[in-house]
Design a protein around this motif. Structure first.
Motif, short mmCIF file in Angstrom:
data_model
loop_
_atom_site.label_atom_id
_atom_site.label_comp_id
_atom_site.label_asym_id
_atom_site.label_seq_id
_atom_site.Cartn_x
_atom_site.Cartn_y
_atom_site.Cartn_z
N ILE A 1 0.85 -1.18 0.01
CA ILE A 1 0.09 0.05 -0.08
C ILE A 1 0.82 1.34 -0.04
N ASN A 2 1.77 1.08 0.77
CA ASN A 2 2.92 2.18 0.58
C ASN A 2 3.49 2.57 -0.60
N LEU A 3 3.87 1.54 -1.33
CA LEU A 3 4.43 1.80 -2.71
C LEU A 3 3.32 2.33 -3.48
N LEU A 4 2.17 1.79 -3.59
CA LEU A 4 0.91 2.15 -4.25
C LEU A 4 0.76 3.81 -4.13
N VAL B 1 -8.80 4.62 3.11
CA VAL B 1 -9.48 3.76 2.20
C VAL B 1 -8.84 2.20 2.29
N ALA B 2 -7.33 2.27 2.28
CA ALA B 2 -6.43 1.30 2.28
C ALA B 2 -6.84 0.56 3.38
N ILE B 3 -7.23 1.08 4.66
CA ILE B 3 -7.39 0.02 5.77
C ILE B 3 -8.78 -0.60 5.59
N PRO C 1 -8.49 5.99 14.88
CA PRO C 1 -9.07 4.45 14.64
C PRO C 1 -7.77 3.91 13.72
N ALA C 2 -7.40 4.68 12.69
CA ALA C 2 -6.51 4.09 11.76
C ALA C 2 -5.15 3.46 12.62
N VAL C 3 -4.71 4.13 13.51
CA VAL C 3 -3.52 3.77 14.11
C VAL C 3 -3.88 2.42 15.00
N MET C 4 -5.36 2.48 15.56
CA MET C 4 -5.80 1.11 16.13
C MET C 4 -5.53 0.00 15.61
N TYR C 5 -5.86 0.04 14.01
CA TYR C 5 -5.96 -1.09 13.38
C TYR C 5 -4.32 -1.44 12.94
N PHE C 6 -3.42 -0.61 13.44
CA PHE C 6 -1.86 -1.24 13.18
C PHE C 6 -1.39 -1.73 14.46
N LEU C 7 -2.18 -1.78 15.66
CA LEU C 7 -1.51 -2.21 16.82
C LEU C 7 -0.90 -3.61 16.65
#
Lengths: 189, 189, 189, 189
Positions: A79-82, B53-55, B175-181
């Motif tokens: 996703i980072n690349l995209l 959107v990526a998440i 919430p975005a951060v939460m999904y990277f936990l």
């Protein structure tokens, strides 16, 4: 989780990136040859970006082909690349409309640096997951040289853009040529 | 009916949503650094939306993976989710162009509320269809906590936007951060 | 030739049609609530079109599912359908920007007539190819009633638009509701 | 490497090319019938391009179907074809907005020449890879005649555009008709 949907999503995003750039080829106000010729820099800028993004697609393709199992870091690095690739239409239009002004070429180079670094990071994550397979490790190590060379040339193009624009453009185009070299033209980058 | 074409269509729509947002990064009229820096809020707004959107894409992916059989309510709830996600480019441009004016941040938050609710509804419909499988039920229940938390934070961001914009943006990003936990980074939402 | 690539291409085109319409939700010049509310007709117009195109996608999905073998007339009838669907973003923007002026509603209705007729033609070609299978023939005949009803309502909406716009919009929305009726909500159209 | 991802990427790019052209059907400033009729040349131009790109899609489909193994030259020739096809939206808008001015029609013809040549090159590369199979060789040879005829007609349309625009448009449309001829309507070009 398999690689199918990762490939499908990446193909979709890359296909859109490569195609929406043509929307920046704005129709000139009159139908004179002069007005059409005025589009020349925008057209060249589009052609270069089309080529660079297409090379990413080919290499992405080959790299993902070596993956059996997608895990979270691969997803996020992809996703980072995209994300960085998605900035290509913007810098393409920027460079085309300002007819390769130094700042625009430098910015174009900077986005190439970020894209190539992201590609390198994605390869790094994939190579680490395949650490058990010596053949894959050798393949990834070999491919890394190409990416590192490309990053160096792109990095160099940023300061050079403020001194000699044509040289900077040459530095940006060089890695593309490198990927066409006869020995392994479609080898993963 | 299998999940193939549902996935393909969703991937297509999400890929387009995530990519056309870059069209709102308008090329500045002159090639000065000042004009470029003026794009900063639009760029940040684009970056945030790309991430959100990526998440959704990652979570959508994982959630659909658990489905064996698509039935009508799933199709319509999926289309409902895509509709709200498709408003992201608009609110992204709105927030970027008006440099995070309170109303624009509140609207951005509102679209996030609707997207998260739609995602929750889709999960609800999928969970109900899998009611017989205790393992899947537990998985969906666990994931629901995350969505409910996200909805609450997004909801809170709407009134907060009119008092303190930076705090509202923090609530939207949380919430975005939460999904990277670390524990389960790509677990279905 | 199988249906895979036909489905993939149709999904791609329909996904783009449904998503690029959001580009016509133009960001208002100022961040006032009044300017935002002024977008209301464009938003409603977008919502209606999103729903109609989504219904086409669902029905297209179900219809192609019944095909084993794609032959030339199916390909061309499918391309014909995609052509008329591709006009939806234009008429949506037209109706939204001119706030449902009679001519714009009539044109919207006319494009719906053409789309529904094209869908009917595609079904006709598919049904003829399946003439040997009595179960499929019955299924297609049943589905034809819905399409014919939809075409009649859309046709009616064209003259009605010049007399009573709300009634014309009702006639355009009615077939969408018809497809949600409880008995067979996602049955091929 | 199989043909799956090549097909998926090509489908994506062609689907986007064929659909974004509708963005050049700009909503007229007022809702009068006169303003709408003024769009007529743009609409016809869109219709022609939709047809031509759709024919490329059908033929591309059939041609790739004959490939077992994708090698590097095929990949690059395919990307070359997509590049020239991607210019179609630009020349379509150019011809539509300048109401078929001679220069715009000539440019449209020139892009068709490049697209058809690229298609021929891609076929050439594919045919060479299948040199061992006499049946495939015969098939490709037969198909080459159609492409060569199309290239000649497109080439002729460029000078003719400056003398008689309608005749040039006829020359551009003729190959499309040729592909619908009854004997083998969806045969590879």
């Amino acid at each position: 989780m398999g690689t199918n949907r990762l490939e499908a999503f990446s193909d979709g995003v890359i296909a859109i990136i490569i195609t929406i750039m043509v929307l920046d080829l704005k129709v000139p106000a009159d139908a004179s040859p002069a007005a059409l010729l005025h589009l020349w820099p925008t057209f060249l800028s589009y052609m270069l970006s089309f080529l660079l993004v297409a090379i990413y697609w080919v290499n992405h393709h080959h790299m993902i082909h070596l993956v059996c199992h997608v895990h979270a870091p691969m997803l996020w690095m992809n996703i980072n690349l995209l994300f960085w690739l998605s900035l290509t239409p913007f810098v393409t239009a920027y460079m085309g409309e300002h007819r390769a002004a130094p700042l625009s070429v430098a910015l174009y180079g900077a986005v190439q640096v970020m894209s190539a670094c992201s590609f390198g990071l994605l390869r790094h994550v994939i190579a680490r997951a395949a650490a058990g397979d010596p053949k894959l490790v050798a393949l990834h190590r070999h491919a890394r040289h190409k990416v590192v060379t490309a990053i160096c040339l792109y990095l160099l193009s940023i300061p050079v853009a403020f001194v000699a624009v044509p040289l900077a453009l040459l530095l940006i185009t060089a890695p593309a040529v490198m990927y066409f070299l006869p020995d392994r033209p479609t080898e993963p980058a």
